[in-house]
Scaffold this motif. Sequence first.
Motif, short mmCIF file in Angstrom:
data_model
loop_
_atom_site.label_atom_id
_atom_site.label_comp_id
_atom_site.label_asym_id
_atom_site.label_seq_id
_atom_site.Cartn_x
_atom_site.Cartn_y
_atom_site.Cartn_z
N SER A 76 -12.35 22.13 18.90
CA SER A 76 -12.63 23.55 18.83
C SER A 76 -11.74 23.82 17.70
N GLY A 77 -11.96 25.09 17.11
CA GLY A 77 -11.10 25.75 16.31
C GLY A 77 -9.65 25.95 16.73
N THR A 101 -4.95 32.55 12.68
CA THR A 101 -5.93 32.88 13.64
C THR A 101 -7.05 33.55 13.26
N SER A 102 -7.01 33.74 11.89
CA SER A 102 -8.22 34.16 11.43
C SER A 102 -9.49 34.08 11.40
N LEU A 138 -10.50 31.96 14.07
CA LEU A 138 -10.51 31.61 15.29
C LEU A 138 -11.44 32.92 15.97
N ASP A 139 -12.15 32.46 17.06
CA ASP A 139 -12.67 33.64 17.79
C ASP A 139 -11.61 34.05 18.91
N PRO A 140 -11.70 35.48 19.05
CA PRO A 140 -10.72 36.36 19.78
C PRO A 140 -10.14 35.54 21.16
N GLU A 141 -11.22 35.03 21.64
CA GLU A 141 -11.03 34.17 22.63
C GLU A 141 -10.10 32.96 23.02
N ILE A 142 -9.81 32.29 21.61
CA ILE A 142 -9.13 31.00 21.63
C ILE A 142 -8.13 31.46 20.74
N THR A 143 -7.69 32.74 20.11
CA THR A 143 -6.56 33.02 19.24
C THR A 143 -5.45 32.73 20.00
N GLU A 166 -2.51 40.01 13.31
CA GLU A 166 -2.52 40.44 14.65
C GLU A 166 -1.00 41.16 14.99
#
Length: 246
Positions: free
Chosen positions: A147-148, A173-174, A176-181, A204
């Motif tokens: 995953s990312g 983290t840019s 990445l999806d917010p859930e996996i940040t 962030e």
Amino acid sequence: MLTADHITKHYGHLCVINNLSLCIAKGEVVAIIGPSGSGKSTLLRCLNQLEKIDDGTIALDGMFLCRSAEGRAQYTQAAILRKITLRMGMVFQSYHLFPHMNVITNITDAPIHVKRMPAAKALKLGKELLERVGLSDKAQAYPHQLSGGQAQRVAIARALCMEPEILCFDEPTSALDPEITNEVLSVIRDLAKEQMTMLVVTHEMGFAREVSHRIIFMENGGIVEQGSPASVFSSANPRTRQFIGF
């Protein structure tokens, strides 16, 4: 520890770093914020020798990467450049893992072939770092199987395997999806607790406020304001307040 004095960088007629000066102390975590196009990523690339500046001075613990002379940056000899470069690490926005290598090889390839670390030591360190970032079960996986958030944690482990003294993160983290940040941010939090010297370009704001010792707000290639998270987030500067959203 790391100093940049009146550095300037142009792309053609566009000035992307404009007479900027900063100093990073050992063990300090510095968050660099600002709008897109403000020069944040270019600054990191210049400090890591991925881009060359046009004028100014950059030094690490008294070793000069380059010095200003006659209106332009004069870079030092290759052997010294190599020593400085090996003391700094970089984690990119888009991971930059080698797709044809599995995870453990991605992590150990540079220490073995660039730093001349013994293969057994590199493998041991690589496995320890994978465990540290919570991916000990992914050593034989390939980048396309991650995953990312996992790929970015591998990228952090790869940078750490070079045993850098300063670690730079370019918007880690840019992509990445917010859930996996938070998977990635938690690793950086742990490094901050261990007093790793870090420069983190990030959008962030909560993370910058929580983890950094100092925040630098950049715009138009220069530093608009810098200070402790408390001072920057309570700034009276109208541009800073507008950007942060207060």
